[in-house]
Design a protein around this motif. Structure first.
Motif, PDB file in Angstrom:
ATOM      1  N   ALA A   1     -83.132   5.849   5.444  1.00 27.16           N
ATOM      2  CA  ALA A   1     -81.782   6.366   5.209  1.00 27.16           C
ATOM      3  C   ALA A   1     -81.046   5.545   4.158  1.00 27.16           C
ATOM      4  O   ALA A   1     -80.267   6.087   3.371  1.00 27.16           O
TER       5      ALA A   1
ATOM      6  N   TYR B   1     -84.475   5.399  10.122  1.00 27.97           N
ATOM      7  CA  TYR B   1     -84.535   6.096  11.406  1.00 27.97           C
ATOM      8  C   TYR B   1     -85.996   6.488  11.561  1.00 27.97           C
ATOM      9  O   TYR B   1     -86.433   7.440  10.928  1.00 27.97           O
TER      10      TYR B   1
ATOM     11  N   ALA C   1     -73.654  13.231  -1.724  1.00 32.48           N
ATOM     12  CA  ALA C   1     -73.926  14.512  -1.069  1.00 32.48           C
ATOM     13  C   ALA C   1     -74.254  14.295   0.401  1.00 32.48           C
ATOM     14  O   ALA C   1     -74.427  13.168   0.852  1.00 32.48           O
ATOM     15  N   ASN C   2     -74.367  15.407   1.098  1.00 35.58           N
ATOM     16  CA  ASN C   2     -74.851  15.430   2.468  1.00 35.58           C
ATOM     17  C   ASN C   2     -76.144  14.653   2.605  1.00 35.58           C
ATOM     18  O   ASN C   2     -77.075  14.888   1.855  1.00 35.58           O
ATOM     19  N   GLY C   3     -76.202  13.739   3.566  1.00 45.45           N
ATOM     20  CA  GLY C   3     -77.463  13.044   3.813  1.00 45.45           C
ATOM     21  C   GLY C   3     -77.747  11.887   2.873  1.00 45.45           C
ATOM     22  O   GLY C   3     -78.828  11.303   2.905  1.00 45.45           O
ATOM     23  N   ALA C   4     -76.797  11.523   2.017  1.00 45.14           N
ATOM     24  CA  ALA C   4     -77.017  10.436   1.057  1.00 45.14           C
ATOM     25  C   ALA C   4     -77.054   9.063   1.730  1.00 45.14           C
ATOM     26  O   ALA C   4     -77.571   8.101   1.159  1.00 45.14           O
ATOM     27  N   GLY C   5     -76.485   8.979   2.937  1.00 41.63           N
ATOM     28  CA  GLY C   5     -76.504   7.696   3.647  1.00 41.63           C
ATOM     29  C   GLY C   5     -75.130   7.082   3.846  1.00 41.63           C
ATOM     30  O   GLY C   5     -75.004   5.912   4.228  1.00 41.63           O
ATOM     31  N   LYS C   6     -74.092   7.865   3.641  1.00 40.24           N
ATOM     32  CA  LYS C   6     -72.722   7.325   3.729  1.00 40.24           C
ATOM     33  C   LYS C   6     -72.372   6.922   5.164  1.00 40.24           C
ATOM     34  O   LYS C   6     -71.898   5.806   5.410  1.00 40.24           O
ATOM     35  N   THR C   7     -72.599   7.841   6.099  1.00 47.22           N
ATOM     36  CA  THR C   7     -72.287   7.530   7.500  1.00 47.22           C
ATOM     37  C   THR C   7     -73.148   6.371   7.996  1.00 47.22           C
ATOM     38  O   THR C   7     -72.667   5.489   8.720  1.00 47.22           O
ATOM     39  N   THR C   8     -74.401   6.368   7.584  1.00 47.95           N
ATOM     40  CA  THR C   8     -75.303   5.281   7.994  1.00 47.95           C
ATOM     41  C   THR C   8     -74.753   3.933   7.535  1.00 47.95           C
ATOM     42  O   THR C   8     -74.826   2.941   8.272  1.00 47.95           O
TER      43      THR C   8
ATOM     44  N   GLU D   1     -65.250  10.575   6.500  1.00 41.76           N
ATOM     45  CA  GLU D   1     -64.880  11.973   6.180  1.00 41.76           C
ATOM     46  C   GLU D   1     -63.542  12.398   6.786  1.00 41.76           C
ATOM     47  O   GLU D   1     -63.499  13.395   7.533  1.00 41.76           O
TER      48      GLU D   1
ATOM     49  N   ILE E   1     -87.800   7.886   8.528  1.00 43.27           N
ATOM     50  CA  ILE E   1     -86.832   8.241   7.477  1.00 43.27           C
ATOM     51  C   ILE E   1     -86.146   6.996   6.938  1.00 43.27           C
ATOM     52  O   ILE E   1     -85.554   6.218   7.693  1.00 43.27           O
TER      53      ILE E   1
ATOM     54  N   GLN F   1     -66.987  13.456   1.283  1.00 46.89           N
ATOM     55  CA  GLN F   1     -67.669  14.455   0.447  1.00 46.89           C
ATOM     56  C   GLN F   1     -66.672  15.051  -0.530  1.00 46.89           C
ATOM     57  O   GLN F   1     -67.056  15.575  -1.565  1.00 46.89           O
TER      58      GLN F   1
END
Ligand code: ATP
Length: 234
Positions: free
Chosen positions: A16, A11, A35-42, A160, A14, A192
């Motif tokens: 990701a 991004y 964790a949060n921000g690890a890139g799962k949703t991406t 999630e 960044i 998570q």
């Protein structure tokens, strides 16, 4: 069934995702934890064609889908349930389900599909005429899953599903995920809640700051001391 090779997503500045590789075989439940921000949703958004990869290749059933439009990817048999559910708030339960069938034109098939979804989620059947915004969080999660199933995907991507739900509902949602899988839909699951995810997955990948740091059978990962410490709260 799904093969991701050396995928990177940025991004702007960044990074990701950095060169991740993973696969999902037909019939599996595969979890992506981190964790949060690890890139799962991406990762899920890249598979669905929502975010463009900077590098790498994504194939589904032997065909490259890397730069296909999200619409075409749904047509190929992949459907995503977004994080935070995002149902159409001002539409009824039934209308939300009908929207999920937008790639289909077989009226009879659509009616049969709605029946199947009402069997899977009896709560939705009871509330078929209610506006989606009046449903509880758990019911909205069920609706988002039902809507995604309306296109009859062979692979469903769940982002999630346990987010913000009471423990009893989380159990219920995970039971339904297993049922969907038993009925023949392959599942890729981002969570998570690593404990729940590893309890139903066949295999899992652990993502840390955009990279796959661990992978293996879910039971093995659940027994791994590093995973237990970092993700299972021990
Ligand atoms: P979460 O559970 O919080 O969604 P995640 O593991 O799914 O976490 P991603 O949402 O994929 O992580 O985010 C990966 C990285 O990319 C994070 O550093 C995040 O801040 C960043 N990021 C995600 N979406 C965007 C965006 N639209 N624009 C800029 N940066 C983004």
């Amino acid at each position: 069934m799904l093969e991701i090779e050396n995928l990177s997503v940025n991004y702007k500045a960044i990074k990701a995702l950095l060169n991740i590789s993973c696969r999902v075989d037909q019939g599996e439940i595969v979890a992506l934890i981190g964790a949060n921000g690890a890139g799962k949703t991406t990762t899920l958004n890249a598979i669905s064609g929502i975010v463009p990869p900077a590098a790498g290749k994504i194939s589904f059933e032997g065909e490259e889908i890397t730069r296909m439009s999200p619409h075409k990817i749904v047509m190929k048999g992949i459907s995503q349930v977004p994080e935070g559910r995002r149902v159409f708030a001002k539409m009824s339960v039934l209308e939300n389900l009908e929207m999920g069938a937008y790639i289909r034109s077989d009226k009879k098939g659509i009616v049969a599909e709605i029946d199947r979804i009402f069997q899977l989620f009896p709560r939705l059947a009871e509330r078929r005429k209610q506006l989606a915004k009046t449903l509880s969080g758990g019911e909205q999660q069920m609706l988002a899953m039902g809507r995604a199933l309306m296109s009859r995907p062979r692979l469903i991507l769940l982002d999630e599903p346990s987010m913000g739900l009471a423990p009893m509902l989380v159990e219920k949602i995970f039971e339904i995920i297993q049922e969907i899988n038993r009925e023949g839909t392959t599942v890729m699951l981002v969570e998570q809640n690593a404990h729940m995810a590893l309890s139903i997955a066949h295999r899992a990948y652990v993502l840390e700051t955009g990279e796959v740091v661990l992978q293996g059978p879910a039971a093995e990962l659940a027994a791994n001391p590093e995973v237990r410490k970092a993700y299972l709260g021990e």
